[in-house]
Scaffold this motif. Structure first.
Motif, mmCIF file in Angstrom:
data_model
loop_
_atom_site.group_PDB
_atom_site.id
_atom_site.type_symbol
_atom_site.label_atom_id
_atom_site.label_comp_id
_atom_site.label_asym_id
_atom_site.label_seq_id
_atom_site.Cartn_x
_atom_site.Cartn_y
_atom_site.Cartn_z
ATOM 1 N N SER A 16 -8.192 -2.956 2.681
ATOM 2 C CA SER A 16 -6.693 -2.118 2.582
ATOM 3 C C SER A 16 -6.222 -1.991 1.280
ATOM 4 C CB SER A 16 -5.758 -1.518 3.817
ATOM 5 O OG SER A 16 -4.744 -2.296 3.984
ATOM 6 N N VAL A 17 -6.128 -3.066 0.743
ATOM 7 C CA VAL A 17 -5.076 -3.317 -0.682
ATOM 8 C C VAL A 17 -6.482 -3.047 -1.669
ATOM 9 C CG1 VAL A 17 -4.202 -5.647 -2.095
ATOM 10 C CG2 VAL A 17 -3.897 -5.303 -0.104
ATOM 11 N N VAL A 18 -6.068 -2.040 -2.621
ATOM 12 C CA VAL A 18 -6.757 -1.063 -3.408
ATOM 13 C C VAL A 18 -5.576 -1.459 -5.003
ATOM 14 C CG1 VAL A 18 -7.071 0.449 -4.313
ATOM 15 C CG2 VAL A 18 -6.688 0.476 -1.942
ATOM 16 N N ARG B 236 -4.502 -6.907 -13.586
ATOM 17 C CA ARG B 236 -5.007 -6.467 -12.089
ATOM 18 C C ARG B 236 -5.629 -7.062 -11.442
ATOM 19 N NH1 ARG B 236 -8.494 -1.487 -13.486
ATOM 20 N NH2 ARG B 236 -9.775 -3.970 -14.307
ATOM 21 N N ASP B 237 -6.274 -7.284 -12.641
ATOM 22 C CA ASP B 237 -7.438 -8.812 -11.836
ATOM 23 C C ASP B 237 -6.645 -9.733 -11.247
ATOM 24 O OD1 ASP B 237 -8.974 -6.785 -12.227
ATOM 25 O OD2 ASP B 237 -10.076 -8.053 -14.363
ATOM 26 N N HIS B 238 -5.503 -10.542 -11.576
ATOM 27 C CA HIS B 238 -5.119 -11.002 -11.220
ATOM 28 C C HIS B 238 -4.296 -11.295 -9.332
ATOM 29 C CE1 HIS B 238 -2.861 -15.269 -11.522
ATOM 30 N NE2 HIS B 238 -1.370 -14.754 -11.408
ATOM 31 N N LEU B 239 -3.426 -9.482 -10.191
ATOM 32 C CA LEU B 239 -2.550 -9.818 -9.025
ATOM 33 C C LEU B 239 -3.741 -9.287 -7.339
ATOM 34 C CD1 LEU B 239 -0.324 -7.992 -9.801
ATOM 35 C CD2 LEU B 239 -0.116 -9.872 -9.143
ATOM 36 N N HIS B 240 -5.139 -8.207 -7.784
ATOM 37 C CA HIS B 240 -5.555 -7.661 -6.317
ATOM 38 C C HIS B 240 -5.861 -9.164 -5.081
ATOM 39 C CE1 HIS B 240 -8.824 -5.636 -5.015
ATOM 40 N NE2 HIS B 240 -7.692 -4.858 -4.558
ATOM 41 N N PRO B 241 -6.342 -10.001 -5.687
ATOM 42 C CA PRO B 241 -7.471 -11.067 -4.413
ATOM 43 C C PRO B 241 -6.174 -11.257 -4.185
ATOM 44 C CG PRO B 241 -8.213 -11.585 -7.310
ATOM 45 C CD PRO B 241 -7.084 -9.953 -7.030
ATOM 46 N N ARG B 242 -5.524 -12.066 -5.227
ATOM 47 C CA ARG B 242 -4.226 -12.564 -4.463
ATOM 48 C C ARG B 242 -3.597 -12.292 -3.346
ATOM 49 N NH1 ARG B 242 -5.339 -14.427 -9.737
ATOM 50 N NH2 ARG B 242 -4.826 -16.763 -9.044
ATOM 51 N N PHE C 108 3.288 -9.292 -0.930
ATOM 52 C CA PHE C 108 3.439 -8.325 -2.239
ATOM 53 C C PHE C 108 4.211 -9.521 -2.997
ATOM 54 C CE2 PHE C 108 0.910 -5.131 0.539
ATOM 55 C CZ PHE C 108 0.150 -4.709 -0.735
ATOM 56 N N ARG C 109 5.957 -9.559 -2.446
ATOM 57 C CA ARG C 109 6.721 -9.923 -3.481
ATOM 58 C C ARG C 109 6.274 -11.699 -3.461
ATOM 59 N NH1 ARG C 109 11.730 -8.342 -0.458
ATOM 60 N NH2 ARG C 109 10.499 -8.241 1.356
ATOM 61 N N ARG C 110 5.440 -12.448 -3.069
ATOM 62 C CA ARG C 110 5.519 -13.373 -3.237
ATOM 63 C C ARG C 110 3.942 -13.795 -4.530
ATOM 64 N NH1 ARG C 110 4.795 -16.222 2.500
ATOM 65 N NH2 ARG C 110 6.625 -16.153 2.462
ATOM 66 N N THR C 111 3.414 -12.955 -4.052
ATOM 67 C CA THR C 111 2.005 -12.847 -4.709
ATOM 68 C C THR C 111 2.915 -12.778 -6.482
ATOM 69 O OG1 THR C 111 0.637 -12.236 -3.906
ATOM 70 C CG2 THR C 111 0.381 -12.252 -5.869
ATOM 71 N N LEU C 112 3.254 -11.597 -6.536
ATOM 72 C CA LEU C 112 4.635 -11.285 -8.089
ATOM 73 C C LEU C 112 5.336 -12.448 -8.547
ATOM 74 C CD1 LEU C 112 4.341 -9.279 -9.959
ATOM 75 C CD2 LEU C 112 6.522 -8.485 -9.110
ATOM 76 N N ARG C 113 5.976 -13.041 -7.433
ATOM 77 C CA ARG C 113 6.574 -14.374 -7.845
ATOM 78 C C ARG C 113 5.842 -15.234 -8.343
ATOM 79 N NH1 ARG C 113 10.168 -15.326 -3.076
ATOM 80 N NH2 ARG C 113 8.292 -16.813 -2.594
ATOM 81 N N THR C 114 4.924 -15.569 -7.756
ATOM 82 C CA THR C 114 3.914 -16.693 -8.113
ATOM 83 C C THR C 114 3.179 -16.915 -9.078
ATOM 84 O OG1 THR C 114 2.811 -16.733 -6.675
ATOM 85 C CG2 THR C 114 4.058 -17.733 -5.972
ATOM 86 N N SER C 115 2.751 -15.162 -9.560
ATOM 87 C CA SER C 115 2.452 -15.007 -10.679
ATOM 88 C C SER C 115 2.917 -14.560 -11.675
ATOM 89 C CB SER C 115 1.168 -14.050 -10.065
ATOM 90 O OG SER C 115 0.618 -14.451 -8.897
ATOM 91 N N ARG C 116 4.534 -14.996 -11.893
ATOM 92 C CA ARG C 116 4.795 -13.963 -12.584
ATOM 93 C C ARG C 116 4.806 -14.956 -14.027
ATOM 94 N NH1 ARG C 116 11.159 -14.509 -11.495
ATOM 95 N NH2 ARG C 116 10.198 -13.227 -9.676
#
Length: 127
Positions: free
Chosen positions: A58-60, A37-43, A98-106
């Motif tokens: 608005s991102v929660v 959570r702490d990794h994805l939220h700010p990204r 959202f998808r780009r962040t998830l792909r780069t943070s995988r």
């Protein structure tokens, strides 16, 4: 329909049955979900283009409130963020924060999961 990134932990019931103290798994799983959570939220927030700041604000991030958490999600409460994520049929390009962040943070999230898995395996060996 809001745009949501969700990290689910599956298979915990089998691990809990093998442990003498099932609550011992709570700490590694909770740490994994909190780190994710702490990794994805700010990204995700940084990837949303800033005009008025409403999109970023608005991102929660939410986490399962139960003693044994099983999910964490990062989402936006604004309805128009889905157009920002997926584009429109009139030609607005999809930005995909959202998808780009998830792909780069995988890799980072898998690292968090591997660390939690090692801690759980140590607990299983101890009994």
């Amino acid at each position: 329909m809001p745009v949501t990134l969700k990290v689910n932990v599956q298979g915990l019931s089998q691990v809990e049955r093998r442990l003498a103290n099932p609550n011992a798994v709570n700490t590694p799983v909770r740490l994994f979900l909190e780190r994710s959570r702490d990794h994805l939220h700010p990204r995700v927030q940084r990837r949303i283009r800033r005009r008025t700041g409403l999109g970023r604000a608005s991102v929660v991030a939410e986490m399962d409130p139960s003693p044994m958490p099983r999910w964490v999600k990062v989402f936006s409460r604004l309805y128009y963020i889905r157009f920002y994520e997926f584009g429109t049929k009139r030609g607005q390009r999809a930005r995909r924060p959202f998808r780009r962040t998830l792909r780069t943070s995988r890799k980072v999230i898998f690292g968090f999961a591997n660390q939690a898995g090692r801690e759980i395996a140590q607990m299983l060996r101890r009994g």
